[in-house]
Design an enzyme around this catalytic site. Sequence first.
Site, PDB file in Angstrom:
ATOM      1  N   TYR A 536       0.781  -1.236   0.000  1.00 26.07           N
ATOM      2  CA  TYR A 536       0.000   0.000   0.000  1.00 26.07           C
ATOM      3  C   TYR A 536       0.808   1.280   0.000  1.00 26.07           C
ATOM      4  O   TYR A 536       0.292   2.334  -0.333  1.00 26.07           O
ATOM      5  CB  TYR A 536      -0.943   0.019   1.209  1.00 26.07           C
ATOM      6  CG  TYR A 536      -2.112  -0.900   1.049  1.00 26.07           C
ATOM      7  CD1 TYR A 536      -3.191  -0.536   0.260  1.00 26.07           C
ATOM      8  CD2 TYR A 536      -2.136  -2.148   1.656  1.00 26.07           C
ATOM      9  CE1 TYR A 536      -4.274  -1.376   0.089  1.00 26.07           C
ATOM     10  CE2 TYR A 536      -3.214  -3.002   1.492  1.00 26.07           C
ATOM     11  CZ  TYR A 536      -4.281  -2.610   0.706  1.00 26.07           C
ATOM     12  OH  TYR A 536      -5.340  -3.446   0.533  1.00 26.07           O
ATOM     13  N   LEU A 537       2.048   1.205   0.445  1.00 26.82           N
ATOM     14  CA  LEU A 537       2.827   2.430   0.610  1.00 26.82           C
ATOM     15  C   LEU A 537       3.739   2.654  -0.583  1.00 26.82           C
ATOM     16  O   LEU A 537       4.617   1.833  -0.865  1.00 26.82           O
ATOM     17  CB  LEU A 537       3.640   2.341   1.901  1.00 26.82           C
ATOM     18  CG  LEU A 537       2.769   2.159   3.144  1.00 26.82           C
ATOM     19  CD1 LEU A 537       3.616   1.983   4.383  1.00 26.82           C
ATOM     20  CD2 LEU A 537       1.803   3.328   3.310  1.00 26.82           C
TER      21      LEU A 537
END
Length: 578
Positions: A536-537
């Site tokens: 997600y990052l």
Amino acid sequence: KESAEKEEKEVGKRRIRRTKRAVTAARLLKIQKQEEEWEEKKYEDGVKWKFLEHNGPYFPPDYQPLPDNVHFFYDGMEVKLSPAAEEVAVFFGRMLDHEYTFEEVFQANFLTDWRKEMVDEERLLITDLDKCDFREIHTMHKATVEAKKNSTVAEKLALKEANQKILEEYGYCLLDHHKERIGNFKIEPPGLFRGRGGHPKKGMLKKRIQPEDVTINCSSESRVPVPPAGHSWKQVRHDNTVTWLASWTENIQGVTKYIMLNANSKLKGEKDWEKYEMARKLKLCVDDIRNQYLQDLKSEDMVTRQRAVALYFIDKLALRAENEKEEGETADTVGCCSLRVEHVTLHKKLEGNKYVVELDFLGKDSIRYYNKVSVIKKVFKNLNMFLEDRNPGDELFGRLNTIMLNKHLSSLMTGLTARVFRTYNASITLQEQLKELTNKSDNEQEKLLCYNKANRAVAILCNHQRALPKTFEQSMANLQAKVRQKKQKRVISISQVVDKKAAVRRCKEKLLKLDVQAINREENKQIALGTSKVSYLDPRITVAWCKNMAVRIEKIYNKAQRDKFAWAINMTEDDFEF
DNA sequence: AACGAAACTTAGAATATGTCCA
DNA sequence: TGGACATATTCTAAGTTTCGTT
């Protein structure tokens, strides 16, 4: 003489400046090149490769029958099982200390499928699992594991080399002239299905896959992989619009399993980059989209209002969209669109907060989502209306599904789906948290603690949990004891050391490190940081932060992660903004 | 448009490996 | 030097979204 020295210094400085500039220029060029390469559509739409060659999947070894000194008993009586029935019995016996083997559903499914593998005689005899004694099988399994652990250095080396050979033969493919690592090149071995949570099919027999079950995908001009001796493939395809190398259909749920490339491959890397670029695109129009759904909360149209509330949840709480699924086929889990009345409790006032929504449901992997959150009045009123005169089992957003939701989103921004909100909110949270928490003057330990804190904020947002490690309490107590010990040592023994200053400093550093370790461990005990970090990052946020803060990237990403994010490590400057 | 299947990403558990300290 | 614990890797289930068919 003085002026000569001065001049020399000046020349040196200039040289440094020049090389610095040259390095920067070279790096910029590299970034530009990579971006150009990725942005230009290399192939026509949908085409993923021009050439693909590989050796096919690796098949697990055949079943080895039990030695004569290991017995299975039924109702106290020794029974020599037929090979097929014995193999399945071993699957169960190996799991005897797993909590699943005590569960009714697991037991029932296992017994049903096990009996299918038995010969008539066995099936006639074995009808009650409680009368089965797998303990010798279990003991043997434990002994095997133990023996492997205690094997000699030479044996361990031999095993390692054997695995290396398998990796070399089956672990790589040739894709458009590049040798790429394959992710899961091994066919999944047979065993008992380990569905999560209340999965109705857990315990069923996952059958052994034969080459005859496997479809191969490669280019027509490549060397087609040779099936194991005496076998043939189900089919050989040459489809360059997909990325998988082999596939088969699993017998429990009838879903297709794929063999695909490793995360460090160019194909996966580009896809990952595109994902984050899409999230950055959302950043540019998220204000408009938010205004839109806030407006929609007042719509005359019920579906529009439901959609608006759902979007509010997806955006604010980072919920998954979640498709509805067939009852009885999977565990009963929900996401935003499939939330039911029973999952939501409204509190006009709670613990000093107004308009509190209490959410309690099982999400993906049957992980519980529990949150009490203040919402705006309009959302609260709408929810109140949706819940009126409804049964606990009714859907909260009865008129809404993910297809409608995503259709609406893609009309607001090309390529926008519900999932993008999770990526966007996760990445922007990391960037903001890092900005807020870290100081350049902090030491590396402190900076890493901040990174962890920021990472943790994201993991909490996305509800990434893990089971409390079994030995947590004990290991925490051990750590506390260590800290106490260190503190005492500082007082008592340092007074006798010659270089007191250095000793004190060393001791202080160690103590700080232990403290940090303790804080991190306590705060992370039920939170899984890995998922957000890897999925997600935007890695460019991390790379830029590392450059700014002079933190080595190895402190954040391990080897596999550095490989996966090589594209970001290569192309990111310290001024990157998500 | 509705659907089921296919394709691909995301997920925590299980297992393997590495490290650190007594 | 071995064992306890930490960390990395592997595994495969469980999601999301897209695709193809009717």
